[in-house]
Design a protein around this motif. Structure first.
Motif, short mmCIF file in Angstrom:
data_model
loop_
_atom_site.label_atom_id
_atom_site.label_comp_id
_atom_site.label_asym_id
_atom_site.label_seq_id
_atom_site.Cartn_x
_atom_site.Cartn_y
_atom_site.Cartn_z
N GLY A 59 -23.40 -10.55 20.62
CA GLY A 59 -24.07 -11.76 20.51
C GLY A 59 -23.08 -12.47 19.67
O GLY A 59 -21.93 -12.23 19.18
N PRO A 90 -28.84 -6.30 14.67
CA PRO A 90 -29.97 -6.87 15.41
C PRO A 90 -29.64 -6.84 16.80
O PRO A 90 -30.76 -7.03 17.64
N ASP A 91 -28.38 -7.08 17.12
CA ASP A 91 -28.13 -6.83 18.74
C ASP A 91 -28.26 -5.81 19.22
O ASP A 91 -28.23 -5.47 20.61
N MET A 99 -23.43 -5.51 12.54
CA MET A 99 -23.68 -6.05 13.95
C MET A 99 -23.50 -5.02 14.91
O MET A 99 -23.28 -3.64 14.38
N TYR A 113 -22.73 -14.72 16.09
CA TYR A 113 -23.22 -14.71 14.60
C TYR A 113 -22.55 -15.91 13.98
O TYR A 113 -21.26 -16.23 14.14
N ASP A 126 -30.68 -21.00 19.77
CA ASP A 126 -31.83 -19.80 19.45
C ASP A 126 -31.27 -18.66 19.44
O ASP A 126 -31.67 -17.55 18.83
N ASP A 127 -30.24 -18.41 20.22
CA ASP A 127 -29.62 -17.04 20.76
C ASP A 127 -28.42 -16.61 19.54
O ASP A 127 -28.02 -15.66 19.53
N PHE A 128 -28.18 -17.78 18.45
CA PHE A 128 -27.25 -17.38 17.66
C PHE A 128 -27.99 -16.69 16.37
O PHE A 128 -29.08 -17.13 15.85
N ARG A 129 -27.39 -15.62 15.84
CA ARG A 129 -28.06 -14.95 14.86
C ARG A 129 -27.32 -15.36 13.43
O ARG A 129 -26.02 -15.68 13.57
N THR A 130 -27.89 -15.47 12.46
CA THR A 130 -27.33 -15.98 11.14
C THR A 130 -27.06 -14.90 9.91
O THR A 130 -28.07 -13.87 9.94
N LEU A 131 -26.23 -14.85 9.30
CA LEU A 131 -25.87 -14.09 8.14
C LEU A 131 -25.73 -14.80 7.04
O LEU A 131 -24.77 -15.61 7.04
#
Length: 295
Positions: A26, A20-21, A15, A28, A43-48
């Motif tokens: 952001g 990606p941010d 992170m 996650y 949509d603006d949430f990122r996944t791991l």
């Protein structure tokens, strides 16, 4: 500079600056294996996606404000889940195993025998992190000894900590002996010459660790490092810096000095935050930690 690792400290995702941010922040969501992201995830949430159900989240703030740092530490609690009461036989087995394992770990860490060798052929400095990637996998093998070496002296690993991209991430150099190849002695005096134009976009620092605990040295000075962010750091006319290590403060003052402890061995990391091209091509060369001859 945050990141998430699995139970074996293999990176799940970076992170911040290397993630990606790109340092903009952001939100996650970490998913367990086989679990799909919720349909209503913004949509603006990122996944791991984790490799297991146990994960570790770590971060390092570069904000020098001590109040904010203390607030973060105060929010952490560590406590035993339930008592562990082995019988005499099991206690003996565990104690003997721990003692043997400690000696093996010390040799594997402080006298590394990996192919990478010294960062510069005529210097004692090595790349402290010997892992090649977040998966901790070499060509056809698991990096078990490399993993044991790094995680004996430190915790967590992200590819950002061994950046190959000029200007971002970090570089860690470790020195466990002096210029003559002798272990660093807390009762002796040493100097480290840092040439001008250190290839670090953000800052650099030299840190002293207790070899027995691998923690920051717990000295009466209550200071374990010196670096470019220190406003009182004394710089030579040519832009270079001479750092001093030893049990008593030098006559020149304490600005460039880190106190060591007699009877305790130590080692040092030299960190570059945002390492630049002259670090990667090795045209800039750090001096060795050199023992000062006693009178």
């Amino acid at each position: 500079m945050p990141g998430v690792s699995d139970f074996w400290l293999r990176e799940i995702g970076a992170m911040g600056e290397m993630g990606p941010d790109h340092g903009q922040g952001g939100t996650y969501v970490v998913l367990a294996p086989g679990v799909d992201a919720p349909d209503d995830l913004p949509d603006d949430f990122r996944t791991l996606v984790s490799t297991g159900v146990n994960i570790m989240f770590g971060f390092r703030t570069l904000d020098p404000d001590p109040a904010r740092a203390e607030a973060l530490v105060a929010a952490v609690r560590i406590y035993p889940y339930e008592p562990f009461a082995p019988d005499a036989r099991l206690t003996g087995i565990l104690e003997r195993g721990a003692a043997a394992g400690e000696l093996m770990a010390q040799a594997n860490t402080f006298a590394k025998r990996f192919e990478q060798g010294s960062y510069w052929p005529d210097r004692a400095w090595e790349q402290a992190i010997v892992l090649d990637n977040s998966a901790q996998r070499g060509d056809g093998y698991d990096e078990l000894l490399e993993r044991a070496s790094w995680f004996y002296e430190a915790v967590s690993f992200s590819e950002a900590m061994k950046s190959q991209t000029p200007g971002v991430g970090q570089a860690y150099l470790g020195s466990y002996t002096d210029a003559a190849g002798e272990w660093l002695d807390g009762g002796a005096d040493y100097t480290l010459h840092v040439p001008a134009d250190v290839p670090a976009k953000l800052f650099w620092s030299a840190t002293v660790y207790d070899a027995a605990t691998r923690c920051l040295i717990d000295n009466p000075q209550q200071r374990g490092d010196r670096g470019s962010r220190d406003t009182d750091l004394v710089t030579n006319d040519d832009g270079s810096v001479d750092l001093l290590f030893g049990p008593t403060a030098p006559a020149s003052g304490e600005s460039n000095w880190v106190q060591t402890i007699p009877g305790k061995h130590w080692f040092s990391y030299f960190r570059l935050y945002g390492p630049l091209e002259s670090y990667f091509d090795r045209s800039w060369k750090l001096g060795d930690i050199s023992r000062v001859a006693s009178d």
